[in-house]
Design a protein around this motif. Structure first.
Motif, PDB file in Angstrom:
ATOM      1  N   TYR A  48       0.820  -1.214   0.000  1.00  0.00           N
ATOM      2  CA  TYR A  48       0.000   0.000   0.000  1.00  0.00           C
ATOM      3  C   TYR A  48       0.854   1.265   0.000  1.00  0.00           C
ATOM      4  O   TYR A  48       1.950   1.294   0.559  1.00  0.00           O
ATOM      5  CB  TYR A  48      -0.918   0.017   1.218  1.00  0.00           C
ATOM      6  CG  TYR A  48      -1.848  -1.176   1.293  1.00  0.00           C
ATOM      7  CD1 TYR A  48      -2.963  -1.271   0.463  1.00  0.00           C
ATOM      8  CD2 TYR A  48      -1.598  -2.215   2.187  1.00  0.00           C
ATOM      9  CE1 TYR A  48      -3.807  -2.376   0.510  1.00  0.00           C
ATOM     10  CE2 TYR A  48      -2.429  -3.322   2.244  1.00  0.00           C
ATOM     11  CZ  TYR A  48      -3.536  -3.402   1.413  1.00  0.00           C
ATOM     12  OH  TYR A  48      -4.364  -4.500   1.464  1.00  0.00           O
ATOM     13  N   ASN A  49       0.326   2.307  -0.601  1.00  0.00           N
ATOM     14  CA  ASN A  49       0.967   3.621  -0.572  1.00  0.00           C
ATOM     15  C   ASN A  49       0.635   4.311   0.750  1.00  0.00           C
ATOM     16  O   ASN A  49      -0.210   3.845   1.520  1.00  0.00           O
ATOM     17  CB  ASN A  49       0.470   4.475  -1.744  1.00  0.00           C
ATOM     18  CG  ASN A  49       0.822   3.860  -3.087  1.00  0.00           C
ATOM     19  OD1 ASN A  49       1.960   3.442  -3.305  1.00  0.00           O
ATOM     20  ND2 ASN A  49      -0.160   3.803  -3.993  1.00  0.00           N
ATOM     21  N   ASP A  50       1.275   5.439   1.007  1.00  0.00           N
ATOM     22  CA  ASP A  50       1.069   6.172   2.260  1.00  0.00           C
ATOM     23  C   ASP A  50      -0.379   6.607   2.455  1.00  0.00           C
ATOM     24  O   ASP A  50      -0.849   6.738   3.587  1.00  0.00           O
ATOM     25  CB  ASP A  50       1.985   7.401   2.325  1.00  0.00           C
ATOM     26  CG  ASP A  50       3.458   7.018   2.476  1.00  0.00           C
ATOM     27  OD1 ASP A  50       3.734   5.870   2.904  1.00  0.00           O
ATOM     28  OD2 ASP A  50       4.320   7.865   2.173  1.00  0.00           O
ATOM     29  N   GLY A  52      -2.922   4.866   1.670  1.00  0.00           N
ATOM     30  CA  GLY A  52      -3.771   3.686   1.818  1.00  0.00           C
ATOM     31  C   GLY A  52      -4.174   3.036   0.511  1.00  0.00           C
ATOM     32  O   GLY A  52      -4.745   1.944   0.510  1.00  0.00           O
ATOM     33  N   SER A  53      -3.881   3.677  -0.598  1.00  0.00           N
ATOM     34  CA  SER A  53      -4.203   3.086  -1.902  1.00  0.00           C
ATOM     35  C   SER A  53      -3.206   1.970  -2.227  1.00  0.00           C
ATOM     36  O   SER A  53      -2.119   1.912  -1.669  1.00  0.00           O
ATOM     37  CB  SER A  53      -4.161   4.159  -2.993  1.00  0.00           C
ATOM     38  OG  SER A  53      -2.853   4.720  -3.088  1.00  0.00           O
ATOM     39  N   GLU A  54      -3.605   1.104  -3.121  1.00  0.00           N
ATOM     40  CA  GLU A  54      -2.744  -0.011  -3.494  1.00  0.00           C
ATOM     41  C   GLU A  54      -1.559   0.457  -4.330  1.00  0.00           C
ATOM     42  O   GLU A  54      -1.704   1.311  -5.204  1.00  0.00           O
ATOM     43  CB  GLU A  54      -3.524  -1.059  -4.283  1.00  0.00           C
ATOM     44  CG  GLU A  54      -4.517  -1.855  -3.451  1.00  0.00           C
ATOM     45  CD  GLU A  54      -5.128  -2.987  -4.246  1.00  0.00           C
ATOM     46  OE1 GLU A  54      -4.938  -3.045  -5.489  1.00  0.00           O
ATOM     47  OE2 GLU A  54      -5.795  -3.838  -3.628  1.00  0.00           O
ATOM     48  N   ASN A  55      -0.411  -0.123  -4.064  1.00  0.00           N
ATOM     49  CA  ASN A  55       0.768   0.071  -4.903  1.00  0.00           C
ATOM     50  C   ASN A  55       0.623  -0.875  -6.096  1.00  0.00           C
ATOM     51  O   ASN A  55       0.777  -2.085  -5.954  1.00  0.00           O
ATOM     52  CB  ASN A  55       2.032  -0.243  -4.104  1.00  0.00           C
ATOM     53  CG  ASN A  55       3.288  -0.223  -4.962  1.00  0.00           C
ATOM     54  OD1 ASN A  55       3.250   0.131  -6.150  1.00  0.00           O
ATOM     55  ND2 ASN A  55       4.408  -0.618  -4.382  1.00  0.00           N
ATOM     56  N   GLU A  56       0.310  -0.324  -7.236  1.00  0.00           N
ATOM     57  CA  GLU A  56       0.008  -1.154  -8.407  1.00  0.00           C
ATOM     58  C   GLU A  56       1.205  -1.956  -8.892  1.00  0.00           C
ATOM     59  O   GLU A  56       1.045  -2.909  -9.662  1.00  0.00           O
ATOM     60  CB  GLU A  56      -0.537  -0.284  -9.543  1.00  0.00           C
ATOM     61  CG  GLU A  56       0.430   0.759 -10.047  1.00  0.00           C
ATOM     62  CD  GLU A  56      -0.154   1.627 -11.148  1.00  0.00           C
ATOM     63  OE1 GLU A  56       0.643   2.273 -11.863  1.00  0.00           O
ATOM     64  OE2 GLU A  56      -1.390   1.659 -11.284  1.00  0.00           O
ATOM     65  N   ASN A  57       2.405  -1.607  -8.428  1.00  0.00           N
ATOM     66  CA  ASN A  57       3.607  -2.325  -8.858  1.00  0.00           C
ATOM     67  C   ASN A  57       3.910  -3.552  -8.006  1.00  0.00           C
ATOM     68  O   ASN A  57       4.751  -4.367  -8.379  1.00  0.00           O
ATOM     69  CB  ASN A  57       4.818  -1.387  -8.834  1.00  0.00           C
ATOM     70  CG  ASN A  57       4.699  -0.265  -9.856  1.00  0.00           C
ATOM     71  OD1 ASN A  57       4.295  -0.504 -10.996  1.00  0.00           O
ATOM     72  ND2 ASN A  57       5.022   0.943  -9.447  1.00  0.00           N
ATOM     73  N   PHE A  58       3.225  -3.671  -6.854  1.00  0.00           N
ATOM     74  CA  PHE A  58       3.502  -4.821  -5.993  1.00  0.00           C
ATOM     75  C   PHE A  58       2.799  -6.049  -6.544  1.00  0.00           C
ATOM     76  O   PHE A  58       1.628  -5.991  -6.944  1.00  0.00           O
ATOM     77  CB  PHE A  58       3.068  -4.554  -4.550  1.00  0.00           C
ATOM     78  CG  PHE A  58       3.460  -5.659  -3.609  1.00  0.00           C
ATOM     79  CD1 PHE A  58       4.790  -5.904  -3.330  1.00  0.00           C
ATOM     80  CD2 PHE A  58       2.497  -6.476  -3.039  1.00  0.00           C
ATOM     81  CE1 PHE A  58       5.167  -6.941  -2.490  1.00  0.00           C
ATOM     82  CE2 PHE A  58       2.856  -7.508  -2.190  1.00  0.00           C
ATOM     83  CZ  PHE A  58       4.197  -7.742  -1.915  1.00  0.00           C
ATOM     84  N   VAL A  59       3.492  -7.168  -6.533  1.00  0.00           N
ATOM     85  CA  VAL A  59       3.033  -8.369  -7.230  1.00  0.00           C
ATOM     86  C   VAL A  59       1.626  -8.816  -6.828  1.00  0.00           C
ATOM     87  O   VAL A  59       0.812  -9.166  -7.682  1.00  0.00           O
ATOM     88  CB  VAL A  59       4.058  -9.522  -7.066  1.00  0.00           C
ATOM     89  CG1 VAL A  59       4.231  -9.928  -5.604  1.00  0.00           C
ATOM     90  CG2 VAL A  59       3.665 -10.719  -7.927  1.00  0.00           C
TER      91      VAL A  59
END
Length: 201
Positions: A48-50, A52-59
C-alpha cells in the motif's frame, strides 16, 4: 488445521532476499491473537501507498496474482523476529506454500504448525520456478506433498525434501493439539488408573 495434500494454483514471484517478518506483517498489526483477518495487511508497507491506496507495482496487487496460493521468494525468507502472525497473515491471504532457497528456522517451523508448506530448494531450481511464476495467472504449479514434487506449468518436475514427521502432520492436518488428541485413549486410560491408585490427588 487444514490438511495439505495436493495444491494446484497460481504462484506469485517475489524475488527479494531477506524478507523479514516485519515486512510480512508489520508490528502495528500484532495486537490481535486471532489467526484470521491479517491477510489484508500481508506485506502492508510494500502493498500500500502512504495514502492507503494499493501500490500497483507490488506483485500481489496485480490482477494475475490476486488469487495466488503459492509464493516463490528469495533466500533467508522469514528472517527477523519470531512472530507467528507472519504465517497467519500468509495463510489468511490464501497462500498455502512458500518456496525459497532458505528460511529462517522459527518461521519455517511456524509454517508447518499453521498448515503452510515451506519448500527449500537450491537456487537454480528456485530460479526455474520463479521464471514459471512470472508467466502470470495462466501458469499454474502443482505441489504434491505425498510425492514431494513441484510441477511447473510446462510439466517440469522438481523434487523436494521434507521432514517425515512434519510431512505426516501436514498430510493429516495435525497441529500440537491434534497430535495430543491422537493419544486421547491412552491419556484417558492413564487418568483413570491414576485416579484409582491415587484417589487423594
Amino acid at each position: 488445521m487444514d490438511k495439505f495434500t495436493t495444491l494446484t494454483g497460481i504462484a506469485a514471484p517475489l524475488p527479494l532476499i531477506n524478507v523479514d517478518t516485519d515486512m510480512i506483517i508489520p508490528k502495528q498489526f500484532l495486537k490481535t491473537i486471532k489467526r484470521s483477518g491479517l491477510g489484508v495487511n500481508l506485506f502492508d508497507e510494500m502493498r500500500y501507498n502512504d495514502d492507503g491506496s494499493e501500490n500497483e507495482n507490488f506483485v500481489l496487487n496485480k490482477d494475475a496474482y490476486r488469487e495466488a496460493e503459492i509464493l516463490v521468494g528469495g533466500d533467508n525468507f522469514g528472517c527477523g523476529s519470531s512472530r507467528e502472525h507472519a504465517p497467519w497473515a500468509i495463510k489468511d491471504f490464501g497462500i498455502r506454500c512458500v518456496i525459497a532457497p532458505s528460511f529462517a528456522d522459527i518461521f519455517y517451523n511456524n509454517c508447518f504448525k499453521n498448515g503452510i508448506l515451506p519448500i527449500a530448494l537450491p537456487q537454480a531450481q528456485v530460479d526455474l520456478l520463479m521464471k514459471d511464476a512470472e508467466k502470470g495467472a495462466n501458469a499454474r504449479m502443482t505441489i504434491d506433498l505425498e510425492a514431494q514434487t513441484v510441477t511447473t506449468s510446462d510439466g517440469e518436475v522438481v523434487s523436494f525434501e521434507v521432514d517425515p514427521f512434519k510431512k505426516h502432520c501436514l498430510l493429516n492436518g495435525l497441529d500440537e493439539i491434534g497430535l495430543t488428541l491422537e493419544k486421547a485413549a491412552s491419556i484417558d486410560a492413564f487418568e483413570a488408573q491414576a485416579g484409582q491408585s491415587r484417589p487423594w490427588v
